[in-house]
Structures are given as C-alpha cells and as structure tokens.
Design an enzyme around this catalytic site. Structure first.
Site, PDB file in Angstrom:
ATOM      1  N   ALA A 293       0.853  -1.223   0.020  1.00  0.00           N
ATOM      2  CA  ALA A 293       0.011  -0.180  -0.039  1.00  0.00           C
ATOM      3  C   ALA A 293       0.783   1.278   0.084  1.00  0.00           C
ATOM      4  O   ALA A 293       0.499   2.326   0.414  1.00  0.00           O
ATOM      5  CB  ALA A 293      -0.862   0.099   1.227  1.00  0.00           C
ATOM      6  N   ALA A 294       2.074   1.114  -0.563  1.00  0.00           N
ATOM      7  CA  ALA A 294       2.957   2.302  -0.758  1.00  0.00           C
ATOM      8  C   ALA A 294       2.725   3.380  -1.782  1.00  0.00           C
ATOM      9  O   ALA A 294       3.269   4.477  -1.858  1.00  0.00           O
ATOM     10  CB  ALA A 294       4.430   1.686  -0.704  1.00  0.00           C
TER      11      ALA A 294
ATOM     12  N   ARG B 154      -3.265   8.803 -10.159  1.00  0.00           N
ATOM     13  CA  ARG B 154      -4.446   8.751 -10.998  1.00  0.00           C
ATOM     14  C   ARG B 154      -5.630   9.229 -10.383  1.00  0.00           C
ATOM     15  O   ARG B 154      -6.624   9.264 -10.962  1.00  0.00           O
ATOM     16  CB  ARG B 154      -4.697   7.495 -11.805  1.00  0.00           C
ATOM     17  CG  ARG B 154      -3.344   7.541 -13.026  1.00  0.00           C
ATOM     18  CD  ARG B 154      -3.646   6.212 -14.054  1.00  0.00           C
ATOM     19  NE  ARG B 154      -3.418   4.886 -13.342  1.00  0.00           N
ATOM     20  CZ  ARG B 154      -4.017   3.995 -13.709  1.00  0.00           C
ATOM     21  NH1 ARG B 154      -4.821   4.018 -14.831  1.00  0.00           N
ATOM     22  NH2 ARG B 154      -3.756   2.872 -13.467  1.00  0.00           N
TER      23      ARG B 154
ATOM     24  N   GLY C 208      -3.296  -3.099  -1.621  1.00  0.00           N
ATOM     25  CA  GLY C 208      -4.132  -2.272  -0.714  1.00  0.00           C
ATOM     26  C   GLY C 208      -5.172  -1.865  -1.570  1.00  0.00           C
ATOM     27  O   GLY C 208      -6.189  -1.171  -1.037  1.00  0.00           O
TER      28      GLY C 208
ATOM     29  N   GLY D 176       0.141  -7.618 -16.107  1.00  0.00           N
ATOM     30  CA  GLY D 176       1.209  -8.825 -16.481  1.00  0.00           C
ATOM     31  C   GLY D 176       0.404 -10.271 -16.825  1.00  0.00           C
ATOM     32  O   GLY D 176      -0.498 -10.454 -16.242  1.00  0.00           O
TER      33      GLY D 176
ATOM     34  N   GLU E 137       5.215  -8.521 -17.903  1.00  0.00           N
ATOM     35  CA  GLU E 137       4.573  -7.124 -17.628  1.00  0.00           C
ATOM     36  C   GLU E 137       4.136  -6.651 -19.027  1.00  0.00           C
ATOM     37  O   GLU E 137       4.798  -6.924 -20.136  1.00  0.00           O
ATOM     38  CB  GLU E 137       5.779  -6.141 -17.051  1.00  0.00           C
ATOM     39  CG  GLU E 137       5.839  -6.410 -15.421  1.00  0.00           C
ATOM     40  CD  GLU E 137       4.812  -6.818 -14.673  1.00  0.00           C
ATOM     41  OE1 GLU E 137       3.670  -5.779 -14.774  1.00  0.00           O
ATOM     42  OE2 GLU E 137       4.310  -7.696 -14.267  1.00  0.00           O
TER      43      GLU E 137
ATOM     44  N   ARG F  10     -28.122   7.560   9.401  1.00  0.00           N
ATOM     45  CA  ARG F  10     -26.803   7.868   9.789  1.00  0.00           C
ATOM     46  C   ARG F  10     -26.247   6.956  10.883  1.00  0.00           C
ATOM     47  O   ARG F  10     -27.039   6.491  11.506  1.00  0.00           O
ATOM     48  CB  ARG F  10     -26.740   9.134   9.757  1.00  0.00           C
ATOM     49  CG  ARG F  10     -26.808  10.000   8.349  1.00  0.00           C
ATOM     50  CD  ARG F  10     -26.766  11.448   8.388  1.00  0.00           C
ATOM     51  NE  ARG F  10     -25.604  11.789   8.872  1.00  0.00           N
ATOM     52  CZ  ARG F  10     -25.651  13.225   9.619  1.00  0.00           C
ATOM     53  NH1 ARG F  10     -26.625  13.853   9.792  1.00  0.00           N
ATOM     54  NH2 ARG F  10     -24.365  13.452  10.117  1.00  0.00           N
TER      55      ARG F  10
ATOM     56  N   ALA G 122     -45.293  14.906  10.231  1.00  0.00           N
ATOM     57  CA  ALA G 122     -44.605  15.373   9.251  1.00  0.00           C
ATOM     58  C   ALA G 122     -43.779  16.744   9.587  1.00  0.00           C
ATOM     59  O   ALA G 122     -44.327  17.717  10.175  1.00  0.00           O
ATOM     60  CB  ALA G 122     -45.496  15.738   7.956  1.00  0.00           C
TER      61      ALA G 122
ATOM     62  N   ALA H  55     -49.595  20.985  16.023  1.00  0.00           N
ATOM     63  CA  ALA H  55     -48.793  21.295  14.890  1.00  0.00           C
ATOM     64  C   ALA H  55     -48.125  22.738  15.125  1.00  0.00           C
ATOM     65  O   ALA H  55     -48.626  23.803  15.591  1.00  0.00           O
ATOM     66  CB  ALA H  55     -49.697  21.563  13.754  1.00  0.00           C
TER      67      ALA H  55
HETATM   68  C1  UD1 Z   1       1.733  -5.404 -10.717  1.00  0.00           C
HETATM   69  C2  UD1 Z   1       2.287  -6.781 -11.406  1.00  0.00           C
HETATM   70  C3  UD1 Z   1       1.599  -7.100 -12.617  1.00  0.00           C
HETATM   71  C4  UD1 Z   1       0.165  -7.136 -12.212  1.00  0.00           C
HETATM   72  C5  UD1 Z   1      -0.517  -6.082 -11.552  1.00  0.00           C
HETATM   73  C6  UD1 Z   1      -2.024  -6.239 -11.085  1.00  0.00           C
HETATM   74  C7  UD1 Z   1       4.749  -6.425 -10.811  1.00  0.00           C
HETATM   75  C8  UD1 Z   1       5.732  -5.851 -11.541  1.00  0.00           C
HETATM   76  N1  UD1 Z   1       3.659  -6.394 -11.648  1.00  0.00           N
HETATM   77  O1  UD1 Z   1       1.560  -4.420 -11.691  1.00  0.00           O
HETATM   78  O2  UD1 Z   1       2.038  -8.154 -13.084  1.00  0.00           O
HETATM   79  O3  UD1 Z   1      -0.697  -7.732 -13.097  1.00  0.00           O
HETATM   80  O4  UD1 Z   1       0.230  -5.702 -10.483  1.00  0.00           O
HETATM   81  O5  UD1 Z   1      -2.317  -5.086 -10.554  1.00  0.00           O
HETATM   82  O6  UD1 Z   1       4.570  -6.983  -9.566  1.00  0.00           O
HETATM   83  N2  UD1 Z   1       3.360  -0.908  -4.561  1.00  0.00           N
HETATM   84  C9  UD1 Z   1       4.062  -0.872  -3.466  1.00  0.00           C
HETATM   85  N3  UD1 Z   1       5.493  -0.283  -3.444  1.00  0.00           N
HETATM   86  C10 UD1 Z   1       5.784  -0.395  -4.729  1.00  0.00           C
HETATM   87  C11 UD1 Z   1       5.176  -0.441  -6.096  1.00  0.00           C
HETATM   88  C12 UD1 Z   1       3.938  -0.966  -5.683  1.00  0.00           C
HETATM   89  O7  UD1 Z   1       3.653  -0.825  -2.105  1.00  0.00           O
HETATM   90  O8  UD1 Z   1       7.135   0.177  -4.807  1.00  0.00           O
HETATM   91  C13 UD1 Z   1       2.040  -1.415  -4.398  1.00  0.00           C
HETATM   92  C14 UD1 Z   1       1.076  -0.142  -5.080  1.00  0.00           C
HETATM   93  O9  UD1 Z   1       0.416   0.618  -4.050  1.00  0.00           O
HETATM   94  C15 UD1 Z   1      -0.179  -1.296  -5.350  1.00  0.00           C
HETATM   95  C16 UD1 Z   1       0.506  -2.744  -5.611  1.00  0.00           C
HETATM   96  O10 UD1 Z   1       1.874  -2.626  -4.940  1.00  0.00           O
HETATM   97  O11 UD1 Z   1      -1.034  -1.410  -4.037  1.00  0.00           O
HETATM   98  C17 UD1 Z   1       0.744  -2.707  -7.165  1.00  0.00           C
HETATM   99  O12 UD1 Z   1       1.334  -1.801  -7.689  1.00  0.00           O
HETATM  100  P1  UD1 Z   1       1.059  -1.205  -9.084  1.00  0.00           P
HETATM  101  O13 UD1 Z   1       2.258  -0.187  -9.511  1.00  0.00           O
HETATM  102  O14 UD1 Z   1      -0.291  -0.933  -9.398  1.00  0.00           O
HETATM  103  O15 UD1 Z   1       1.512  -2.727  -9.953  1.00  0.00           O
HETATM  104  P2  UD1 Z   1       1.978  -2.906 -11.355  1.00  0.00           P
HETATM  105  O16 UD1 Z   1       3.546  -2.756 -11.239  1.00  0.00           O
HETATM  106  O17 UD1 Z   1       1.508  -1.965 -12.315  1.00  0.00           O
END
Ligand code: UD1
Ligand code: CA
Length: 442
Positions: free
Chosen positions: A11-12, A17, A108, A147, A162, A307, A354, A397
């Site tokens: 989740a880093a 986007r 994440g 990938g 990839e 709520r 009401a 009322a």
């Molecule tokens: C990666 C896979 C790809 C797969 C895709 C599915 C690799 C090289 N590729 O693509 O094969 O189809 O996921 O979504 O693994 N993250 C980190 N630290 C980093 C980079 C990423 O924590 O340095 C986390 C991101 O926050 C995200 C997840 O890893 O939650 C995936 O990262 P993202 O860049 O979306 O994946 P891809 O490399 O595009």
C-alpha cells in the site's frame, strides 16, 4: 486452528491517477476505506501477523490501520522510495526473518477480492507446500496494463510478462497476474535478495520471484478467479465507483438472502456493518450508513437517510425525506414524512408528525432529545434540544418546544414558544383539544 502465516499488504503507491489529495487507500466505499476492506481480507486468512507496506502519506494510513479491528496484528513497514513490488517485499525481509508458513501478498487497492477466493489460494498453497508457491490469476475482458501469464508448452507456469514488456503474441494471452500470491517463507527469503531491476521501469519486480520458483523446478500453482470482477484494482475515481458498486451488490444480496425486502437495489445504498432484521422493507432511494441497526418488520424509505448510530426497533417506520442520526427509534414508532431526528431517543409507539425537526445543534454542541412511549408529535414541531417529551404527551402542529423544556406525560403543549395547555374543566379541555391541529398521521 491456530493462526498461521503472514499477510503482506502492498500500500505504498501514491495513486496519482486518483487526482486527489487523499491517499489512495484512504478513499471510502460502502462506509469503509480501501485499506479497511483489504485488512478484512487479510483477517479472513487468520494470519499470525499482517505487514502493511506504506510510503506515500504513511502516517495517515497508519492512523487508519490503528483504528481498525486488525490493528493488533498489524505492523507498518515504510518503503521509501517505492522501487517496485519486489522492493516492497525486500523492505519487509527483516520483519520476515523468522516467518514460517505461507507469506500472502495482497494489494491495498483491491477491495472486491473475496475471502472465499483467498481461502482457495490458501488451500492450493497448502497442496504445493513446502517448496511451491500459489498465485491468483484471472481472464478479464480488458488485460491492458496487467502482467500476462506465460506458460511452457506443457501448460506449466513459466513467467509473468509485464504489459510493457510483452511481444505482440504475449499481448494476446488472456490470463493475467493479479499480484496476489502465497509464497513459502523460506524460498521467498532466498529469492528476494536476488531480484534485479534491469527492466524497462528500473524497478524490482515481485513477479520475477515467481519466475525463479518455476526455473528452479518448484511448483507455481495458479488459481484462476471464476469472477474476474473480484480483481478490480482501484486506480482512478471511476474504478472506485465501479468497485463500490460491486461491493454494494454483494452487501444487498446478503441482506436479501436474510429476508430483507429491497425493492430497488439499483437505488439503495447500504454500507458494510449494517444489521437489518427479516421482514423489513427498504424502499427506493434510501441511504443507510455503517453501524445502523434495524429490527424486524420495519419500513425504511423511499428517500430516507439513516446515519451512524441510528437504531430502529422492530416495526419502526421512517418514510420519505426523513433523516436519522445517532437516534434510537422505538418499536412501532413512525416518522413518515420530512423529519430530522438527530441525537434523539424515541420510545415505542410514538408518532412523529410530518416536518418534525429535532434541533440538536446549538452551533457549538450537540444535545439529546428524549421522546417517551406513545407520544404524539404534531406536524411541523421543532424540539430544541435538550428536551423531553413525556409518555403519551402531544405537541400541536407548528409547536416550538424550547431548549430545556420538559413536556410531562400526557400533557398537551402548543404554540411558539410552546406552552402547556391547562385543562380547568372537561368542556374546556375538549374544545382546546379540538383546536389542536394534529397534522399528518398515516
Ligand atoms: C503489478 C504486477 C502485474 C500485475 C498487476 C496487477 C509487478 C511487477 N507487476 O503491476 O504483473 O498484473 O500488479 O495489478 O508486480 N506498490 C508498493 N510499492 C511499490 C510499488 C507498488 O507498495 O514500490 C503497491 C501499490 O501501492 C499497489 C501494488 O503494489 O497497491 C501494485 O502496484 P502497481 O504499480 O499498481 O502494480 P504494477 O507494477 O502495475
Ligand atoms: Ca495497479
């Protein structure tokens, strides 16, 4: 069974986007943040530990994790800078030094993945243990950016290519990597330090670890998702809406399976962590937020907003343009039209006419109102909190019950500001009572 294994949540990433100042994994859907959905997935695997790799806005993400039910099992590992999915696991190596059993990797930003699919992954990982690994794949309609799973002529897993590195032939492969794996800890520790970043992005790819397993003759078992929608990754606000809808459908189906009549699922919004009793009807254009509890045989909607903190006891009814917040509504009590019930405790069998407003906020503090059993609140009554309306009491009322007023049991209060009607003789009482507009009942 005792807890086993480790879950690592990646989740880093920054999530540029999303076009949002808020860290990606803190966006909400169906009342929970992305990371909270994924922590629930992690908990479903019953792990000993959960490592969350954080980087961008690490402190905010850590604070959200600390608030959740997984906090005791969680440890955050900071990845700075973010040099790829393999690098994210490398920074976990010290924390994984004595890990035994499987190491699961989740993202994440994949909130729709079901515990059931993870269970299958875990079982398959068990089948290929202690040397082999398992991973989730899918064949979604759109594969761009993902990938591809390259296989040997005999069909065995060979590697993950990839998207940007694919040949035209490889681009046609339908099966893609989801990034969700179960690795045996020992082999993961062996392969991670060997990763190289000699690829088009200059990143350390976790996918290369899968290739190393295969080339060393270790089994790589793939588990293909029956429903590729589970693999939805949230990278944009549009993805967030798509994922929200997928989770919403699931939540509504769960309620319907338990006997809740949802007339129009397409316009019904019910968050996670909502309880609804059987036989309750939810009418269109209704929003029910997390933590709300609704008994059996109730009716909510159309156009009702419930709520947090609201509780409806059996048979209660809230109708169009009624909002309840942090309010308890007793059995059989009705508020059918245009009301705000804020910070109220309403007994059983009451009628809220009401346009009744519980004016709970004085600009600084919120205050509570108590309405006891069987009270009849006339149309257009405003109750300035704190206030109390006794059992069986009536307000006329348009009455404005001023701050701190206490309407005694069976008393009748009318006017602005509302005053108690005194009854000196039976005749007078009758004429006075006739003069009270009781307003809309059912
Ligand atoms: C990666 C896979 C790809 C797969 C895709 C599915 C690799 C090289 N590729 O693509 O094969 O189809 O996921 O979504 O693994 N993250 C980190 N630290 C980093 C980079 C990423 O924590 O340095 C986390 C991101 O926050 C995200 C997840 O890893 O939650 C995936 O990262 P993202 O860049 O979306 O994946 P891809 O490399 O595009
Ligand atoms: Ca992604």
């Amino acid at each position: 069974m005792s807890r086993a294994g480790t879950v690592v949540i990646l989740a880093a990433g920054q999530g540029t986007r999303m076009q949002s100042a808020r860290p990606k994994v803190l966006h909400e859907l169906c009342g929970k943040t992305l990371i909270a959905w994924v922590l629930d997935q992690a908990l479903s695997l019953d792990p000993e530990r959960i490592l969350v790799v954080v980087g961008h806005a690490a402190e905010e993400v850590e604070a959200e994790i600390a608030r959740g039910p997984a906090s005791e099992l969680c440890e955050c590992v900071v990845q700075e800078p973010q040099a790829g999915t393999g690098h994210a696991l490398q920074v976990c190596l010290p924390a994984l030094a004595s890990a035994e059993g499987p190491v699961f990797v989740l993202y994440g930003d994949m909130p729709v993945l079901t515990p059931k699919s993870l269970q299958t992954l875990s079982e398959v990982a068990g089948d290929v243990a202690p040397e082999g690994m398992a991973m989730l794949t899918a064949c979604p309609p759109l594969t761009s950016g993902l990938g591809r799973i390259a296989r040997a002529p005999d069909g065995a897993f060979a590697s993950i290519v990839e998207d940007r590195d694919c040949t035209p032939e490889e681009l046609c492969i339908e099966e893609v990597n989801l990034g969700v794996y179960a690795f045996p800890a020992t082999q993961l520790r062996e392969y991670l330090p060997r990763l190289k970043n000699d690829n088009s992005q200059g990143e350390y790819y976790l996918t290369d670890v899968a290739r190393m397993f295969a080339s060393d003759g270790r089994e790589v078992a793939t588990v293909e998702l029956a429903d590729p929608d589970e693999a939805l990754g949230v990278n944009t606000i549009a993805h967030l809406a798509e994922a929200r809808w997928a989770l919403q459908v699931r939540l509504l189906e769960e309620h319907m399976a338990r006997g809740v009549a949802i007339e129009d699922p397409a316009t019904t919004f019910i968050d996670a962590d909502v309880e609804i009793g059987p036989g309750t009807r939810i009418l269109p254009c209704t929003v029910i937020r997390g933590g709300v509890r609704i008994g059996a045989g109730c009716e909510v909607g159309p156009f009702t907003h419930l709520r947090r903190g609201s509780v409806l006891h059996d048979g209660a009814e809230l109708g169009n343009f009624c909002e309840a917040k942090n309010s308890e509504i007793g059995a059989g009590t009705k508020a059918k039209h245009l009301s705000y019930l804020g910070d109220a405790q309403i007994g059983a069998g009451a009628n809220i006419g009401a346009g009744t407003i519980f004016a709970n906020y004085d600009g600084t503090h919120k205050h509570r109102t108590v309405v006891e059993d069987g009270a009849f609140i006339g149309s257009g009554t405003t109750i300035v909190a704190p206030g109390k309306i006794g059992a069986g009491a009536t307000t006329g009322a348009g009455a404005v019950i001023t701050r701190g007023a206490e309407v005694g049991p069976n008393e009748v209060w009318v006017g602005v500001p509302a005053r108690r009607l005194t009854r000196t003789s039976v005749n007078e009482t009758e004429s006075e009572t006739q003069g009270i507009e009781r307003g809309a009942a059912d």
